[in-house]
Design a protein around this motif. Structure first.
Motif, PDB file in Angstrom:
ATOM      1  N   GLU A  50      -3.029  10.231   2.768  1.00 36.15           N
ATOM      2  CA  GLU A  50      -2.940  11.643   2.440  1.00 36.15           C
ATOM      3  C   GLU A  50      -2.892  12.465   3.717  1.00 36.15           C
ATOM      4  O   GLU A  50      -3.704  12.254   4.628  1.00 36.15           O
ATOM      5  CB  GLU A  50      -4.199  12.060   1.661  1.00 36.15           C
ATOM      6  CG  GLU A  50      -4.349  11.344   0.351  1.00 36.15           C
ATOM      7  CD  GLU A  50      -3.227  11.715  -0.603  1.00 36.15           C
ATOM      8  OE1 GLU A  50      -2.783  12.871  -0.551  1.00 36.15           O
ATOM      9  OE2 GLU A  50      -2.808  10.834  -1.371  1.00 36.15           O
ATOM     10  N   ARG A  86      -2.217  -0.446   6.286  1.00 34.57           N
ATOM     11  CA  ARG A  86      -1.085  -1.208   5.745  1.00 34.57           C
ATOM     12  C   ARG A  86      -0.518  -2.200   6.763  1.00 34.57           C
ATOM     13  O   ARG A  86       0.485  -2.850   6.495  1.00 34.57           O
ATOM     14  CB  ARG A  86       0.037  -0.249   5.333  1.00 34.57           C
ATOM     15  CG  ARG A  86      -0.424   0.901   4.474  1.00 34.57           C
ATOM     16  CD  ARG A  86       0.676   1.914   4.247  1.00 34.57           C
ATOM     17  NE  ARG A  86       1.701   1.439   3.323  1.00 34.57           N
ATOM     18  CZ  ARG A  86       2.807   2.136   3.017  1.00 34.57           C
ATOM     19  NH1 ARG A  86       3.025   3.307   3.564  1.00 34.57           N
ATOM     20  NH2 ARG A  86       3.685   1.642   2.179  1.00 34.57           N
ATOM     21  N   GLY A 110       0.799  -1.224   0.000  1.00 35.07           N
ATOM     22  CA  GLY A 110       0.000   0.000   0.000  1.00 35.07           C
ATOM     23  C   GLY A 110       0.827   1.267   0.000  1.00 35.07           C
ATOM     24  O   GLY A 110       2.043   1.237  -0.161  1.00 35.07           O
ATOM     25  N   LEU A 111       0.127   2.387   0.177  1.00 35.76           N
ATOM     26  CA  LEU A 111       0.742   3.705   0.120  1.00 35.76           C
ATOM     27  C   LEU A 111       0.433   4.456   1.410  1.00 35.76           C
ATOM     28  O   LEU A 111      -0.564   4.175   2.066  1.00 35.76           O
ATOM     29  CB  LEU A 111       0.157   4.503  -1.052  1.00 35.76           C
ATOM     30  CG  LEU A 111       0.419   3.969  -2.460  1.00 35.76           C
ATOM     31  CD1 LEU A 111      -0.401   4.742  -3.473  1.00 35.76           C
ATOM     32  CD2 LEU A 111       1.896   4.060  -2.788  1.00 35.76           C
ATOM     33  N   PRO A 112       1.283   5.432   1.770  1.00 36.15           N
ATOM     34  CA  PRO A 112       0.966   6.233   2.948  1.00 36.15           C
ATOM     35  C   PRO A 112      -0.306   7.057   2.715  1.00 36.15           C
ATOM     36  O   PRO A 112      -0.630   7.374   1.572  1.00 36.15           O
ATOM     37  CB  PRO A 112       2.183   7.145   3.116  1.00 36.15           C
ATOM     38  CG  PRO A 112       2.928   7.089   1.843  1.00 36.15           C
ATOM     39  CD  PRO A 112       2.558   5.814   1.161  1.00 36.15           C
TER      40      PRO A 112
END
Ligand code: SF4
Lengths: 348, 229
Positions: A301, A314, A297-299
């Protein structure tokens, strides 16, 4: 495991057991820098608020190197800019950042320009080549900085003071009459370091000082930085490079989505038993000499953070409890940190 | 095969930054090219991606020597090589939304109809979420933008991939994620890789073999020697 440079301050005195060293500053003297609940918000058109830094707390002790680790966009560079009073106009800060008696957050530009930057905080920039003035020789920039920051006056005196300043950072005297573009990356870095040291500031702040450098040059640069940490001078280094951090840090602070999620001794962090926050653990495991596995996944916003733990989406340890914000207790902000070191671990 | 034969290249014919570079990548092979910064390896990467005409020597793609470079390269050769650079901000058009950034090579080669399907597929490969695809470069992080640049490099299904310091600016996890995306693509397609960088640990872990710059560009006096073949 990287070899540590011989000048490492921590080796001079036996270290207390890692687990108890976690929060205590390594010296009894008051910290050089004391950051207390520092938050930074950016206000964007349309009423959007970006929570770039939230409730950062840490001390930097004299003689210590604290490294702030995190990925791009996690807020670590914003934190550095806040300490130097270099935030853009749409930023709002709260909390405190005490440099001795002075609160950097409320000091105001005239004070910061006249008494802080260069004099009490030496900045080692991300891109030394860009930081140096391209049209002037290194010698003239050194002399100007000496004149600005010290009491030295007179041509001959300035000249020899500039040469001494260069020598301190290992910048070769026979390169002083060169322009920045005539220097290798390593020498440009030394020139920038020499300039940062001239004011004898008790705190050095290095913002990604090794970005874009070769591994050998990274090692060299951090070893040199380490050399300038002494009884009176501390270093706060900001980096995404874990290998550079391992080489220089006494303590490590990990930032994720604007918050410090772990703050611990470098030996504990890089050695055994390792980091306790799942994000820190994932970051370390992603290294090519470890399991080389990315964190899925991504950090999130920074404009729309969840109410609970920002890492939950995550995290393989997440439970219902993680919908509430984990408080910072001990070395980590996590509801289910990885196991604490047992006495056997510590002896091993 | 992807072959670099005795390539000399630079920006000033009297002082080329690359001299007599020779290197071969077999189909499906991952070769790391290790060298210090400023040694000329980025220039060689640009030559390999057909973005820079060498002063002398050849790039040979699957047996066919390349005669024209940049926009003049024949489409079949140009699209056979995908490339990712170190600094996504310098290589991404700031006006394009990420989805258009990724789709641009499809549009430029008249494959407009496959855009929606290909972009969705690649976004998954590189780990970009749908909400990010509508943003412009200044609205995403370096790591997110680099993911988009990798997707763009893969969008025409190149047989060869050149990654020039692709992860030098990125944190450990994003680095591992991008390398995994490249490797997943290579496993699926059998593409070969030239990964240029300065991080020995990374290249050794990533590639089948790593060659050092000094062995690719043997030091010798610059003589007008013609190598047969
Ligand atoms: S608080 Fe929960 S979600 Fe957050 S890191 Fe800890 S275990 Fe994972």
């Amino acid at each position: 495991m990287t070899e540590r440079p011989p000048a490492r301050a921590a080796e001079a005195a036996p270290e207390p057991p890692a687990a108890s060293a976690v929060d205590a500053a390594p010296a009894e003297r008051p910290p050089v820098l004391s950051v207390r609940g520092l938050s930074v918000r950016f206000l964007l058109p349309g009423g959007r608020r970006i929570a770039a830094v939230t409730d950062a707390r840490f001390d930097v002790a004299p003689g210590e190197c604290l490294v702030l680790i995190g990925e791009s966009g996690c807020g670590k560079s914003v934190l550095a800019s806040a300490l130097l009073g270099l935030l853009p106009a749409n930023a709002q800060t709260s909390g405190g950042a005490l440099l001795g008696e002075l609160d950097l957050l409320t000091a105001g530009e005239p004070t910061l320009a006249r008494t802080v930057r260069g004099r009490r905080v030496g900045l080692i920039p991300q891109s030394p080549a860009a930081h140096l003035t391209p049209v002037r020789t290194i010698r003239s920039q050194m002399e100007e900085t000496v004149a600005q920051l010290t009491g030295v006056r007179g041509r001959a005196a300035l000249r020899s003071a500039a040469e001494r300043a260069a020598a301190r950072a290992g910048f070769p005297r026979d390169h002083l009459d060169r322009h920045p573009h005539e220097l290798s990356g390593g020498l440009a870095q030394r020139a920038a370091t020499a300039l940062a040291l001239i004011g004898d500031a008790p705190l050095l702040l290095a913002d990604e000082p090794t970005t874009g450098l070769d591994r050998d040059l990274v090692d060299h640069t951090v070893d040199e930085l380490r050399r300038h940490i002494d009884a009176d001078r501390a270093l706060l280094m900001i980096t995404h490079d874990l290998a550079a951090a391992e080489r220089i840090a006494d303590r490590v602070a990990v930032m994720y989505a604007g918050r410090i999620v772990e703050l611990t001794g470098a030996d504990t962090f890089f050695g055994s038993p390792g980091p306790r926050h799942p994000y820190s653990r994932g970051l370390l495991e992603a290294l090519p000499d470890r399991s080389f596995t990315p964190i899925p996944g991504l950090p999130p916003e920074l404009g729309g953070l969840p109410d609970g733990c920002a890492f939950a989406a995550r995290c393989d340890r997440a439970t219902d409890a993680c919908t509430a914000l984990p408080p910072f207790t001990g070395p980590v902000a996590c509801h289910h940190p990885l196991p604490a070191p047992t006495p056997e671990d510590l002896r091993a | 095969m992807l072959e670099l034969r005795d390539v000399t290249a630079g920006y000033d014919r009297r002082a080329p930054v690359v001299r007599n570079a020779t290197l071969t990548v077999a189909p499906g092979e991952a070769v790391g090219l290790l060298g210090p910064s400023g040694c000329g390896k980025s220039t060689l990467a640009r030559v390999t991606a057909l973005l820079h005409r060498p002063d002398s020597g050849h790039v040979v793609l699957d047996g066919a020597p390349v005669h024209r470079y940049r926009h003049r390269a024949p489409r079949a050769q140009r699209t056979a090589v995908g490339v990712v650079f170190q600094q996504p901000r310098l290589s991404a058009d700031p006006r394009l939304r990420l989805t258009d950034l990724i789709a641009e090579p499809l549009r430029a080669t008249g494959r407009r109809s496959s855009v929606p399907e290909r972009v969705a597929e690649l976004a998954g490969t590189v780990g970009l979420t749908p909400d990010l695809l509508t943003r412009r470069p200044h609205e995403v992080s370096d790591g997110q933008l680099q993911r988009a640049c990798l997707a763009r490099a893969l969008v025409l299904r190149p047989r060869w991939l050149v990654c020039d310091e692709m992860t030098a600016m990125l944190d450990a996890s994003t680095t591992a994620a991008l390398v995994r995306a490249v490797e997943d693509y290579r496993t699926a397609t059998g593409a070969g890789l030239l990964a240029v960088g300065h991080d020995r640990l990374l290249l050794n872990r990533w590639c089948d073999r790593t060659v050092h710059w000094d062995t690719v560009t043997p030091k010798r006096a610059p003589m007008p020697v013609r190598t047969p073949g």
